[in-house]
Structures are given as C-alpha cells and as structure tokens.
Design a protein around this motif. Structure first.
Motif, short mmCIF file in Angstrom:
data_model
loop_
_atom_site.label_atom_id
_atom_site.label_comp_id
_atom_site.label_asym_id
_atom_site.label_seq_id
_atom_site.Cartn_x
_atom_site.Cartn_y
_atom_site.Cartn_z
N ALA A 52 0.46 -1.35 0.08
CA ALA A 52 0.07 -0.42 0.23
C ALA A 52 0.65 1.66 0.29
N LEU A 53 1.80 1.02 0.77
CA LEU A 53 2.65 1.72 0.57
C LEU A 53 4.07 2.36 -0.02
N SER A 54 3.85 1.10 -1.10
CA SER A 54 5.67 1.18 -1.95
C SER A 54 4.75 1.75 -3.55
N GLY A 55 6.14 2.31 -4.11
CA GLY A 55 6.04 2.85 -5.23
C GLY A 55 5.77 1.77 -6.47
N CYS A 56 6.33 1.84 -7.81
CA CYS A 56 5.47 1.03 -8.63
C CYS A 56 6.98 0.03 -9.10
N GLY A 57 6.64 -1.25 -9.64
CA GLY A 57 7.68 -2.07 -9.19
C GLY A 57 8.03 -2.35 -10.33
N THR A 58 9.35 -2.73 -10.98
CA THR A 58 9.85 -3.23 -12.91
C THR A 58 8.59 -3.44 -13.40
N THR A 59 7.45 -4.73 -13.41
CA THR A 59 6.94 -5.16 -13.41
C THR A 59 5.58 -4.04 -13.85
N LEU A 60 5.87 -3.31 -13.25
CA LEU A 60 4.18 -2.09 -13.67
C LEU A 60 5.53 -1.16 -14.28
N LEU A 61 6.54 -0.72 -15.07
CA LEU A 61 6.96 -0.03 -15.54
C LEU A 61 6.34 1.19 -16.87
N SER A 62 5.91 0.33 -17.35
CA SER A 62 4.79 1.07 -18.10
C SER A 62 4.24 1.54 -17.66
N ALA A 63 2.90 0.43 -16.80
CA ALA A 63 1.57 1.05 -15.83
C ALA A 63 1.83 2.18 -15.17
N CYS A 64 3.40 2.65 -14.93
CA CYS A 64 3.22 3.48 -14.51
C CYS A 64 4.17 5.00 -14.45
N GLY A 65 4.45 4.79 -15.63
CA GLY A 65 4.82 6.35 -16.91
C GLY A 65 6.48 5.49 -17.60
N GLY A 66 6.28 4.04 -17.14
CA GLY A 66 7.94 3.91 -17.37
C GLY A 66 7.50 3.41 -19.22
N ASP A 67 8.24 3.22 -19.91
CA ASP A 67 8.49 2.32 -21.15
C ASP A 67 8.67 1.59 -21.79
N TYR A 68 8.39 0.83 -23.10
CA TYR A 68 8.85 0.05 -23.25
C TYR A 68 9.44 -0.48 -24.78
N THR A 69 9.75 -0.81 -24.76
CA THR A 69 10.32 -1.44 -26.34
C THR A 69 10.73 -2.73 -26.58
N GLY A 93 -1.74 -5.50 -17.82
CA GLY A 93 -0.68 -4.91 -17.76
C GLY A 93 -0.08 -4.24 -19.13
N ALA A 94 0.92 -3.16 -18.54
CA ALA A 94 1.35 -2.89 -20.62
C ALA A 94 2.38 -3.45 -20.49
N ALA A 95 3.20 -3.75 -21.50
CA ALA A 95 3.80 -4.46 -22.77
C ALA A 95 5.39 -4.32 -21.88
N PRO A 96 5.49 -5.73 -22.05
CA PRO A 96 5.10 -6.75 -22.00
C PRO A 96 4.32 -8.02 -22.07
N GLY A 97 3.62 -7.26 -20.38
CA GLY A 97 2.49 -7.83 -20.31
C GLY A 97 3.24 -8.61 -18.43
N TYR A 98 2.30 -8.67 -17.57
CA TYR A 98 3.12 -9.07 -16.75
C TYR A 98 4.08 -10.35 -16.14
N SER A 99 4.89 -10.21 -15.93
CA SER A 99 5.74 -11.78 -15.78
C SER A 99 4.40 -12.56 -14.72
N HIS A 105 4.53 -14.88 -19.18
CA HIS A 105 4.22 -13.85 -19.14
C HIS A 105 2.68 -13.88 -19.69
N PHE A 106 1.71 -13.04 -18.20
CA PHE A 106 0.39 -12.50 -19.07
C PHE A 106 -0.17 -11.56 -20.68
N ARG A 107 -1.08 -12.80 -20.72
CA ARG A 107 -0.82 -12.72 -22.67
C ARG A 107 -1.84 -10.90 -22.99
N ARG A 108 -1.44 -10.31 -22.76
CA ARG A 108 -2.04 -9.38 -23.56
C ARG A 108 -2.64 -9.20 -24.66
#
Length: 310
Positions: A52-69, A93-99, A105-108
């Motif tokens: 509840a208090l933590s920030g965005c983890g790497t697997t949520l990077l794109s959903a939290c404003g990061g980029d994925y190529t 989730g965002a690409a490439p899908g949640y691990s 990966h979860f299929r998007r």
C-alpha cells in the motif's frame, strides 16, 4: 498451482463518507472440502501494508509511466486509449505483460476491463477495431439500464449481476471507517456469497471458451471487476505483489475522490486482503476455491490458464 495468502490485514484509512451496512453473508459458496490445514499455508505477513505504501515495481514500469521497447505483435502493442471510457485497461498490464512466477507473461490484448463501456464515436471505432468477442457486464440492472454499454458488431453481450441485487448499494452518509468496513464485507462476500460465486464462476467459464478478446465491465462503486481481474492474474501465476499493485491502479485510471455520495470511492488494498483472507479461511488455496467455490473443473482451469499465459 497452489497460491496461499496472508492472514494479515491492513487498511489505508482515508477521510471519506459513504456506504451501506455490511452484507449479511446469508449465502455460502459451494464447498466440497474444508480449509487446508495450517502447515499447508504459507502466510505472507505484512504484504498488504508494504504494498500500500510502496512505489511502482519494474513489472509495472510502463503502467506507472515508464517505457517499453519491444516487437510489433499484440503482446507489444500499447493499450488503446479510450477518452470516453473510464478505467479501460488491459488486464495483462502494459507491454510486455505482467511476468508470472514460472517465467511466462500474461497474454495481452485478450482481456480488458472498464468501469462503464459508454464510448463516443471515436472510441466506438477503436473498440470495433479490437474485435471484441464478448462484453461481460457485472453490474446491477439499474446500473446497466442507466448507462448501457455501447453495442459492438463483433461482441455478444452477457449480463452477470455479481451483487445479485436490483440496484447498487448507496454509499451516502457514512464515515470513512464505516466505508472501509462495508467495502471489506462486500469483498468477503465476493468469495463466500452464493450469488457472487455463481456469477464469477460463469464469467471465468465463458472467458475460457471465448473466441476472441473480451471486456469485463464493473461500474464504479463496489469494484466487482477488481476481483475478476485479480482472479485472472492469480490463475496465470502472476505474483501476489503485482496483483495488488494492479488492483490499486484503478485509482490512477479513473477519477476517484470524496463526494457526499461516494459514487466512485478509491479502492484500497484492505479490500483485496479481505477477499484473500476469506478465500484462505473458507477454502485454503486458490484451486479449492475455483473448484469447490466457483464450480470450475480442472479442465476448465487449465484451458483458462492456457488462454491467459504466453
């Protein structure tokens, strides 16, 4: 696949008003076996309060404003932006899908969720382009009649009233603690209520058999789509920490806040924890809940997971 949950509880109390009295819990899910014995449970104590208090983890990077190529396939494509549809997002989730915990990966681009699927002309064209095969509306009849989902040429419409009532509960006139208590009661009822089990079981059964992408519509009061999304992620073996963080993204994907009626109250990790606690107490693990609670065969669960994972 056995997932075990924490018996700990946490709530981010916020100054809000609203909600009805807690549900009575008169109904119970179909149970073919009792709870698992304590040695079979691995408690993840403190998980919810930390998340509840933590920030965005790497697997949520794109959903939290990061980029994925990545590549140019469905797994890598950005989720279509819906300016007229609140909380429309890819369950994967965002690409490439949640691990997943087993390296997949979860299929998007196969499962979406939204509050209400009332799209303007431009967004309707986008939805038609997705080629949705099904719209699964988990709202009450009053909600669905007041704001009907936009019909799509490719999609069948299925109503699955999770709450089992004609109208949604009123959230007006109650304090923040009363809101938390009532919401947690709703979430326990998602797991233990007979009507709720029937609706979620039917939803997962139909998703397993769907011939194309689908969207789950849940409204914006009691987050009935939130439990559906969490279940789908758990079935795919997405780690619990990511499931919770994805659930909390609802507060960023739609306009939430305090108003005198609490029409769109913020979601809290404590709501999801209440469902986890009820599942563990009533069934012991996810497999027993899916089988004895929701009435799904192991064949259906395997088919569903095969559809969800890539």
């Amino acid at each position: 696949m056995i997932l075990r949950f924490s018996a700990s509880s946490s709530s981010r109390k916020e100054a809000r008003k609203g909600v009805p009295a807690p549900l009575s819990g008169d109904f119970a899910c179909r149970r073919g076996a009792g709870p698992a014995s304590p040695p079979r449970r691995r408690l993840l104590k403190g998980t919810m309060s930390v998340l509840a208090l933590s920030g965005c983890g790497t697997t949520l990077l794109s959903a939290c404003g990061g980029d994925y190529t990545g590549g140019d396939g469905p797994q890598d494509a950005p989720t279509p932006v819906m300016n007229s549809v609140a909380n429309f997002r890819d369950v994967g989730g965002a690409a490439p899908g949640y691990s997943t915990s087993d390296g997949a990966h979860f299929r998007r681009a196969i499962l979406y969720r939204s509050d209400v699927l009332t799209a303007n002309t431009a967004d309707t064209a986008t939805l038609e382009g997705i080629g949705l095969a099904g719209i699964y509306d988990l709202r009450t009849p009053v909600e669905a009649d007041a704001l009907p989902d936009t019909p799509l040429s490719t999609a069948s419409y299925v109503s699955l009233n999770v709450l089992g009532t004609h109208a949604p509960p009123s959230f007006a006139g109650m304090s923040g603690p009363e809101l938390d208590s009532a919401m947690q009661a709703h979430w326990r009822e998602f797991v233990m209520g007979h009507t709720q089990c029937m609706a979620y079981g039917a939803l997962l059964e139909q998703i397993a058999q769907a011939g194309g992408p689908v969207v789950v519509v849940g409204g914006k009061g009691v987050d009935v789509a939130g439990w559906a999304g969490a279940l789908l992620l758990l079935i795919a073996n997405v780690p619990l920490e990511i499931v919770v963080k994805d659930f909390l993204l609802t507060n960023a994907w739609r306009s939430t806040g305090v108003d005198e009626d609490n029409l769109a109250p913020p979601v809290q990790a404590s709501y999801l924890q209440s469902a986890f606690d009820a599942l563990q107490k009533g069934f012991g693990d996810l497999n027993r809940y899916l089988n004895a609670g929701l009435g799904l065969s192991s064949t259906t669960v395997d088919l569903l997971r095969g559809r969800l994972v890539v």
